[in-house]
Write an enzyme that holds these catalytic residues in place. Structure first.
Site, PDB file in Angstrom:
ATOM      1  N   ASP A  59       0.849  -1.187   0.000  1.00 43.26           N
ATOM      2  CA  ASP A  59       0.000   0.000   0.000  1.00 43.26           C
ATOM      3  C   ASP A  59       0.887   1.241   0.000  1.00 43.26           C
ATOM      4  O   ASP A  59       2.042   1.169  -0.439  1.00 43.26           O
ATOM      5  CB  ASP A  59      -0.928  -0.034   1.216  1.00 43.26           C
ATOM      6  CG  ASP A  59      -2.285   0.586   0.938  1.00 43.26           C
ATOM      7  OD1 ASP A  59      -2.337   1.821   0.812  1.00 43.26           O
ATOM      8  OD2 ASP A  59      -3.277  -0.158   0.859  1.00 43.26           O
ATOM      9  N   HIS A  97      -3.730   6.140   3.489  1.00 43.25           N
ATOM     10  CA  HIS A  97      -4.410   4.926   3.043  1.00 43.25           C
ATOM     11  C   HIS A  97      -3.837   3.657   3.657  1.00 43.25           C
ATOM     12  O   HIS A  97      -4.567   2.832   4.214  1.00 43.25           O
ATOM     13  CB  HIS A  97      -4.361   4.848   1.514  1.00 43.25           C
ATOM     14  CG  HIS A  97      -5.252   3.820   0.929  1.00 43.25           C
ATOM     15  ND1 HIS A  97      -4.858   2.534   0.695  1.00 43.25           N
ATOM     16  CD2 HIS A  97      -6.545   3.898   0.540  1.00 43.25           C
ATOM     17  CE1 HIS A  97      -5.859   1.855   0.170  1.00 43.25           C
ATOM     18  NE2 HIS A  97      -6.897   2.654   0.065  1.00 43.25           N
ATOM     19  N   ASN A 193     -14.213   0.002  -6.417  1.00 45.97           N
ATOM     20  CA  ASN A 193     -15.448   0.702  -6.082  1.00 45.97           C
ATOM     21  C   ASN A 193     -16.051   1.419  -7.271  1.00 45.97           C
ATOM     22  O   ASN A 193     -15.346   2.118  -7.991  1.00 45.97           O
ATOM     23  CB  ASN A 193     -15.177   1.740  -4.986  1.00 45.97           C
ATOM     24  CG  ASN A 193     -14.372   1.170  -3.849  1.00 45.97           C
ATOM     25  OD1 ASN A 193     -14.704   0.126  -3.317  1.00 45.97           O
ATOM     26  ND2 ASN A 193     -13.290   1.853  -3.502  1.00 45.97           N
ATOM     27  N   SER A 258     -11.250  -1.101  -0.050  1.00 45.09           N
ATOM     28  CA  SER A 258      -9.946  -1.023   0.606  1.00 45.09           C
ATOM     29  C   SER A 258     -10.062  -1.404   2.074  1.00 45.09           C
ATOM     30  O   SER A 258      -9.109  -1.880   2.679  1.00 45.09           O
ATOM     31  CB  SER A 258      -9.377   0.388   0.510  1.00 45.09           C
ATOM     32  OG  SER A 258      -8.727   0.593  -0.710  1.00 45.09           O
TER      33      SER A 258
END
Length: 416
Positions: A59, A97, A193, A258
């Site tokens: 990530d 994130h 998404n 996520s």
């Protein structure tokens, strides 16, 4: 509240829609983690909290100094070329994130029930920082290297809350992901998404053998914005009304697959901890076979095999399998990757001993006509003779018809 979408890289994007609110107070967070009880996680904790399992978080990097993550990150690296060597300096526009993902996965909380506690709070994390659209190399190259590094550094599970936004993937991923699977690592990927522009599931969630996670809302219905659909979906988990830890001891409400992916990666850690005898194929099988089916076909493009049930995944009896129920990447590669076309053969080169190319042989002479042209050749028959024969034949028939007609006319006159 303001809606904020993660930065889009050229080929890889972080798969989440974040709703950024004022940072929530730490003592409010635990009460808002509804998935812990509603999806069987607290029930699974009766057997294990994930001790002994290492999870790589590929990530934007993890802020391991957050009060809820202290002691969780045991190693890391940076593959972007712009982060810190331990992967704990968040990179890119969406620097929070990776920390949000890590907290949902293996947060420890702090104090007396405050802060974020992850699905597998006793598991260990590897922080692998990737620059989505930034860095010294392409995102595709970074991801391939990140997967290999994770395997080589002891990951039992890899969480990938990202998407390429394409159904296909580069061949470098073939080798990297196959390397993970052949080394008994479970790869968990977010479906992406619709709210972020991902209409259908994109790689790595489209890759055979990957445990792909779709998202559901607070009422356990497929999320309109915070999930995508596709035939490779394995299971579903909450992707709305999530809370997580951000950089600098902050907390945020957020939404997206996520967040759903690390809930499932944490569940995988619980299963691996409770059942160390199981290989990756059977761990995946246990997660999907104990999921709660949603009305309709199973698996479905919205829910996969259904909603995760952590307690059932840890405690239920599940038959063993020989192969990965989510597909065989090696077989896919064999069937779908074609060898590069062989180059066209070039003209033969002269022998090294030859001083010059040999002269070409003269063309063969045309066949002679021994009768000096008295008989037609095949060519003249084709070009001239046959058409004349046809015309002549029709002419003869016409003459014969005229003669017969004249005779008939004279006979009729005599009779009259």
């Amino acid at each position: 509240m303001k809606r904020w979408t993660t930065a889009v890289a050229a080929v890889v994007v972080a798969a989440s829609v974040l709703v950024v609110a004022q940072p929530a107070a730490a003592d409010e967070i635990r009460d808002r983690q509804y998935w812990l009880s509603e999806y069987g996680i607290t029930g699974a904790w009766q057997a294990t909290r994930g001790a002994g399992v290492t999870i790589a978080v590929i990530d934007t990097g993890i802020d391991g100094s957050h009060q809820d993550l202290r002691g969780a990150v045991v190693g890391g690296t940076d593959v972007s070329g712009i982060g810190s060597p331990n992967g704990q300096t968040p990179v890119g526009d969406d620097s929070r994130h990776g920390t949000l993902v890590a907290s949902v996965l293996a947060g420890r909380g702090h104090g007396d029930g405050a802060g974020v506690i992850g699905v597998a709070p006793a598991a260990s994390l590897l922080a692998v920082s990737v620059g989505f659209g930034v860095g010294t190399r392409t995102s595709d190259e970074q991801i391939a290297d990140a997967v290999r590094w994770s395997v080589d550094n002891g990951a039992d599970v890899i969480n990938m809350s990202l998407t390429r936004n394409t159904l296909d993937w580069p061949q470098s991923w073939d080798d990297a992901f196959l390397y993970a699977m052949e080394n008994d690592v479970v790869v968990v990927a977010a479906a992406g998404n619709r709210g972020s522009g991902t209409a259908v599931v994109g790689a790595p969630a489209t890759m055979p053998g990957v445990l792909t996670v779709a998202g559901v809302d607070r009422s356990a219905q497929a999320s309109d914005d915070a999930s995508s659909q596709g035939i490779t979906i394995s299971v579903s988990a909450p992707s709305e009304a999530l809370v997580g830890a951000g950089t600098g001891d902050t907390y945020f409400e957020w939404a997206g697959t996520s967040g759903a992916a690390p809930l499932v990666a944490g569940l995988v850690a619980l299963v691996r901890s409770a059942h160390p005898e199981l290989d990756a194929n059977n761990v995946i099988n246990r997660v999907i076979r104990t999921a709660t089916p949603v009305a309709g076909a199973v698996p479905s493009p919205l829910y996969g095999y259904g909603l995760i049930d952590a307690r059932a995944a840890v405690f239920d009896e599940v038959a063993l399998v020989e192969a990965n129920p989510m597909g065989d990447l090696r077989e896919w590669i064999r069937l779908n990757r074609r060898a590069e076309a062989a180059p066209e053969p070039s003209e033969p080169l002269p022998s090294p001993s030859a001083s010059a190319e040999p002269a070409p042989a003269p063309p063969p002479a045309a066949p002679s006509n021994p009768l000096g042209g008295a008989l037609p050749t095949v060519e003249s028959l084709r070009d001239v003779g046959i058409p004349l024969l046809v015309v002549g034949g029709f002419g003869s028939l016409l003459v014969l018809a005229l003669v017969l007609a004249g005779r008939q006319l004279r006979r009729l006159r005599r009779e009259s």
